[in-house]
Design a protein around this motif. Structure first.
Motif, PDB file in Angstrom:
ATOM      1  N   ASP A 111       0.813  -1.210   0.000  1.00 46.58           N
ATOM      2  CA  ASP A 111       0.000   0.000   0.000  1.00 46.58           C
ATOM      3  C   ASP A 111       0.851   1.266   0.000  1.00 46.58           C
ATOM      4  OD1 ASP A 111      -2.599  -1.340   0.275  1.00 46.58           O
ATOM      5  OD2 ASP A 111      -1.896  -1.872   2.279  1.00 46.58           O
ATOM      6  N   GLN A 112       2.192   1.103  -0.001  1.00 46.22           N
ATOM      7  CA  GLN A 112       3.100   2.254   0.084  1.00 46.22           C
ATOM      8  C   GLN A 112       2.711   3.139   1.265  1.00 46.22           C
ATOM      9  OE1 GLN A 112       5.857   3.220  -2.713  1.00 46.22           O
ATOM     10  NE2 GLN A 112       5.713   1.115  -1.981  1.00 46.22           N
ATOM     11  N   ALA A 113       2.604   2.502   2.431  1.00 56.27           N
ATOM     12  CA  ALA A 113       2.084   3.193   3.603  1.00 56.27           C
ATOM     13  C   ALA A 113       2.808   2.749   4.863  1.00 56.27           C
ATOM     14  CB  ALA A 113       0.583   2.936   3.728  1.00 56.27           C
ATOM     15  N   LEU A 114       2.589   3.493   5.937  1.00 55.96           N
ATOM     16  CA  LEU A 114       3.048   3.155   7.277  1.00 55.96           C
ATOM     17  C   LEU A 114       1.887   3.321   8.239  1.00 55.96           C
ATOM     18  CD1 LEU A 114       6.375   5.229   7.482  1.00 55.96           C
ATOM     19  CD2 LEU A 114       6.206   2.774   7.046  1.00 55.96           C
ATOM     20  N   ILE A 115       1.901   2.554   9.313  1.00 58.70           N
ATOM     21  CA  ILE A 115       1.015   2.783  10.443  1.00 58.70           C
ATOM     22  C   ILE A 115       1.900   2.953  11.669  1.00 58.70           C
ATOM     23  CG2 ILE A 115      -0.667   1.747  12.022  1.00 58.70           C
ATOM     24  CD1 ILE A 115      -1.977   0.438   9.598  1.00 58.70           C
ATOM     25  N   ASN A 116       1.667   4.031  12.433  1.00 54.69           N
ATOM     26  CA  ASN A 116       2.448   4.222  13.648  1.00 54.69           C
ATOM     27  C   ASN A 116       1.536   4.564  14.818  1.00 54.69           C
ATOM     28  OD1 ASN A 116       3.054   7.059  15.036  1.00 54.69           O
ATOM     29  ND2 ASN A 116       2.522   7.463  12.872  1.00 54.69           N
ATOM     30  N   ARG A 117       1.963   4.136  15.973  1.00 52.60           N
ATOM     31  CA  ARG A 117       1.328   4.533  17.233  1.00 52.60           C
ATOM     32  C   ARG A 117       2.436   4.852  18.242  1.00 52.60           C
ATOM     33  NH1 ARG A 117      -0.559  -1.038  16.682  1.00 52.60           N
ATOM     34  NH2 ARG A 117       0.671  -2.480  17.968  1.00 52.60           N
ATOM     35  N   ARG A 257      -8.965   2.992   7.210  1.00 51.02           N
ATOM     36  CA  ARG A 257      -8.245   1.867   6.610  1.00 51.02           C
ATOM     37  C   ARG A 257      -8.834   1.509   5.238  1.00 51.02           C
ATOM     38  NH1 ARG A 257      -5.515   3.430  10.151  1.00 51.02           N
ATOM     39  NH2 ARG A 257      -4.565   2.234  11.859  1.00 51.02           N
ATOM     40  N   GLU A 258      -9.558   2.431   4.675  1.00 53.06           N
ATOM     41  CA  GLU A 258     -10.248   2.188   3.409  1.00 53.06           C
ATOM     42  C   GLU A 258      -9.251   1.869   2.295  1.00 53.06           C
ATOM     43  OE1 GLU A 258     -13.397   4.441   0.380  1.00 53.06           O
ATOM     44  OE2 GLU A 258     -12.703   5.418   2.221  1.00 53.06           O
ATOM     45  N   GLY A 259      -9.517   0.767   1.594  1.00 49.07           N
ATOM     46  CA  GLY A 259      -8.727   0.407   0.419  1.00 49.07           C
ATOM     47  C   GLY A 259      -7.420  -0.287   0.691  1.00 49.07           C
ATOM     48  N   LEU A 260      -7.069  -0.544   1.936  1.00 44.96           N
ATOM     49  CA  LEU A 260      -5.785  -1.182   2.233  1.00 44.96           C
ATOM     50  C   LEU A 260      -5.858  -2.689   2.001  1.00 44.96           C
ATOM     51  CD1 LEU A 260      -4.735   0.601   5.559  1.00 44.96           C
ATOM     52  CD2 LEU A 260      -4.135   1.201   3.204  1.00 44.96           C
ATOM     53  N   GLY A 261      -4.736  -3.256   1.550  1.00 48.76           N
ATOM     54  CA  GLY A 261      -4.685  -4.689   1.307  1.00 48.76           C
ATOM     55  C   GLY A 261      -3.722  -5.438   2.196  1.00 48.76           C
ATOM     56  N   GLY A 269      -3.382   2.740  15.166  1.00 46.16           N
ATOM     57  CA  GLY A 269      -2.468   3.853  14.968  1.00 46.16           C
ATOM     58  C   GLY A 269      -2.856   4.693  13.777  1.00 46.16           C
ATOM     59  N   GLY A 270      -2.002   5.655  13.461  1.00 45.33           N
ATOM     60  CA  GLY A 270      -2.250   6.558  12.352  1.00 45.33           C
ATOM     61  C   GLY A 270      -1.620   6.061  11.072  1.00 45.33           C
ATOM     62  N   LEU A 271      -2.372   6.106  10.007  1.00 47.43           N
ATOM     63  CA  LEU A 271      -1.918   5.670   8.690  1.00 47.43           C
ATOM     64  C   LEU A 271      -1.359   6.854   7.907  1.00 47.43           C
ATOM     65  CD1 LEU A 271      -1.998   3.401   6.367  1.00 47.43           C
ATOM     66  CD2 LEU A 271      -4.172   4.490   5.711  1.00 47.43           C
ATOM     67  N   SER A 272      -0.191   6.660   7.293  1.00 45.21           N
ATOM     68  CA  SER A 272       0.405   7.682   6.433  1.00 45.21           C
ATOM     69  C   SER A 272       0.811   7.043   5.117  1.00 45.21           C
ATOM     70  CB  SER A 272       1.633   8.307   7.106  1.00 45.21           C
ATOM     71  OG  SER A 272       2.645   7.331   7.324  1.00 45.21           O
ATOM     72  N   GLY A 273       1.104   7.881   4.123  1.00 40.58           N
ATOM     73  CA  GLY A 273       1.582   7.367   2.848  1.00 40.58           C
ATOM     74  C   GLY A 273       0.584   7.539   1.721  1.00 40.58           C
ATOM     75  N   GLN A 274       0.764   6.712   0.705  1.00 41.91           N
ATOM     76  CA  GLN A 274       0.021   6.881  -0.536  1.00 41.91           C
ATOM     77  C   GLN A 274      -1.505   6.861  -0.387  1.00 41.91           C
ATOM     78  OE1 GLN A 274       0.881   4.193  -4.073  1.00 41.91           O
ATOM     79  NE2 GLN A 274       2.244   5.924  -4.452  1.00 41.91           N
ATOM     80  N   PRO A 275      -2.073   6.087   0.557  1.00 41.46           N
ATOM     81  CA  PRO A 275      -3.529   6.122   0.701  1.00 41.46           C
ATOM     82  C   PRO A 275      -4.080   7.504   1.057  1.00 41.46           C
ATOM     83  CG  PRO A 275      -2.647   4.160   1.755  1.00 41.46           C
ATOM     84  CD  PRO A 275      -1.469   5.012   1.381  1.00 41.46           C
ATOM     85  N   LEU A 276      -3.220   8.426   1.519  1.00 43.91           N
ATOM     86  CA  LEU A 276      -3.684   9.764   1.895  1.00 43.91           C
ATOM     87  C   LEU A 276      -3.519  10.789   0.782  1.00 43.91           C
ATOM     88  CD1 LEU A 276      -3.320   8.486   4.831  1.00 43.91           C
ATOM     89  CD2 LEU A 276      -2.954  10.842   5.556  1.00 43.91           C
ATOM     90  N   GLY A 301       0.959  14.353   3.139  1.00 43.25           N
ATOM     91  CA  GLY A 301       0.170  13.127   3.040  1.00 43.25           C
ATOM     92  C   GLY A 301       0.237  12.565   1.640  1.00 43.25           C
ATOM     93  N   GLY A 302       1.017  11.494   1.472  1.00 41.02           N
ATOM     94  CA  GLY A 302       1.071  10.813   0.183  1.00 41.02           C
ATOM     95  C   GLY A 302       1.818  11.553  -0.896  1.00 41.02           C
ATOM     96  N   VAL A 303       2.850  12.318  -0.547  1.00 39.98           N
ATOM     97  CA  VAL A 303       3.660  13.010  -1.555  1.00 39.98           C
ATOM     98  C   VAL A 303       4.812  12.083  -1.956  1.00 39.98           C
ATOM     99  CG1 VAL A 303       5.118  15.006  -2.051  1.00 39.98           C
ATOM    100  CG2 VAL A 303       3.056  15.275  -0.656  1.00 39.98           C
ATOM    101  N   PHE A 304       4.679  11.460  -3.115  1.00 38.86           N
ATOM    102  CA  PHE A 304       5.674  10.506  -3.607  1.00 38.86           C
ATOM    103  C   PHE A 304       6.334  10.963  -4.899  1.00 38.86           C
ATOM    104  CE2 PHE A 304       3.695   7.885  -0.522  1.00 38.86           C
ATOM    105  CZ  PHE A 304       4.484   6.762  -0.296  1.00 38.86           C
ATOM    106  N   THR A 305       5.647  11.796  -5.678  1.00 37.56           N
ATOM    107  CA  THR A 305       6.112  12.148  -7.012  1.00 37.56           C
ATOM    108  C   THR A 305       6.029  13.661  -7.228  1.00 37.56           C
ATOM    109  OG1 THR A 305       3.913  12.027  -8.029  1.00 37.56           O
ATOM    110  CG2 THR A 305       5.177   9.958  -7.882  1.00 37.56           C
TER     111      THR A 305
END
Length: 361
Positions: A111-117, A257-261, A269-276, A301-305
């Motif tokens: 998902d190109q993401a992280l979850i942290n708490r 957590r919508e759309g995560l696989g 925890g808090g989700l960061s990365g491409q899903p945002l 939030g989700g700045v990759f490119t």
């Protein structure tokens, strides 16, 4: 080299262990005589079209480092050497605290993401002041993200934020009021308009008092969550501006957590990365409409490119920040974003990124 060699090795480690190893390496690099300055000369953006002045501060690039990666400000020279336009350290609290129990950081590669708490684990305001005060030079503005200690209730939270301001006003180029982390119990309740307005007003007044005492007067920005109801978001933005804040950061991590696989989607925890990516850009657009561009907005939030950067600028952001993309893309990410953004400006005949801000209406 990072994606082929370093990342596979780091990703074999526990996510937090890899984080600490990386920060220690950057801290060591920061202490190598002349290396940060030399590296900065090679990586710093030179395209004048990327530069702008906000709050009287110069930004050679709109791309900055988000809070959370260098909580204790131990690697400021090394991060500046990567080509960032500014850095945000913290979150820092008045007293040191260990944060939540481990494990508390999880990768979701598919998902190109992280979850942290993490829970605002940091060495406290005094330690951060000592480090920032010891810096001989600053190649970029250094912002400080401030929060309350876990043991402090919301009824006394304002005192913790004011303690951070008093301890750090002499070394901070901006303060970011963090009321939106999902990992400190009750913290997000401070985003409610009335509570937020009172808190921000107190912080702004404390900064003004410091100005009278001949300290620097850094701007105060407020970081909001992406999970607010639209009506609550509008009320919080309005309260923030009415209280005198000089900027917004949109947004913090999400509980969605919508759309995560990936199996780690079940972690708290808090989700960061491409899903945002789209959600945070939408919030920037909403805030720009609400504020009519009266204060600078930072999109995170989700700045990759470079395209992600461009979209946030067009939505109304003056600056953007990265964190999760740096974990997946490595140290070359920032240079790539700056170069790609320059190419897009050339393609579209844009003389300066200021011309882009808010053009998507």
């Amino acid at each position: 080299m990072y994606r082929r060699l370093a990342r596979p090795l780091l990703f074999r480690l526990d996510a937090e262990d890899a984080h600490h190893l990386t920060i220690r390496a950057l801290e060591a690099a920061s202490r190598v005589p002349a290396w940060p300055a030399l590296a900065r000369r090679l990586s710093a953006p030179t395209d004048a079209r990327l530069s702008q002045t906000l709050w009287g501060q110069s930004f050679a690039s709109p791309v900055g480092l988000a809070a959370g990666l260098d909580k204790n400000g131990v690697a400021v020279p090394a991060f500046a050497a990567l080509g960032f336009g500014f850095l945000e350290v913290g979150t820092v609290t008045p007293l040191p605290q260990s944060g939540n129990d481990r494990p508390r950081l999880f990768r979701l590669p598919s998902d190109q993401a992280l979850i942290n708490r993490m829970g605002f684990n940091n060495e406290g305001a005094a330690a951060l002041h000592a480090r920032l005060a010891a810096l001989r030079t600053r190649d970029v503005p250094v912002w400080v993200n401030i929060g309350r200690n876990k043991a402090t209730g919301n009824d006394e939270a304002t005192l913790d934020y004011l303690k951070c301001v008093r301890a750090l006003q002499g070394v901070a180029d901006a303060f970011v009021v963090n009321v939106s982390s999902p990992n400190t119990p009750g913290l997000r309740a401070l985003q409610a308009a009335d509570e937020l307005g009172a808190l921000v007003r107190a912080v702004v007044q404390e900064v003004e008092a410091g100005r009278v005492a001949a300290l620097r007067a850094p701007p105060v920005l407020v970081k909001l969550a992406p999970d607010l109801h639209p009506a609550d978001f509008e009320a919080s933005v309005g309260a923030t501006l009415e209280a005198g804040a000089q900027g917004l950061i949109l947004s913090n991590t999400t509980l969605s957590r919508e759309g995560l696989g990936h199996p780690h989607r079940e972690q708290a925890g808090g989700l960061s990365g491409q899903p945002l990516t789209l959600r945070s850009t939408g919030l920037v657009r909403d805030a720009y409409r609400l504020t009519r561009g009266r204060v600078p907005i930072v999109g995170v939030g989700g700045v990759f490119t470079p395209e992600n950067v461009y979209a946030k600028l067009r939505a109304g952001a003056n600056l953007v920040e990265v964190y999760t993309a740096l974990v997946y893309g490595g140290p070359g990410l920032v240079r790539g974003l700056n170069r790609g953004l320059s190419r897009m400006l050339e393609r579209d005949g844009v003389r300066n990124i200021a011309e882009l801000i808010g053009t998507d209406g």
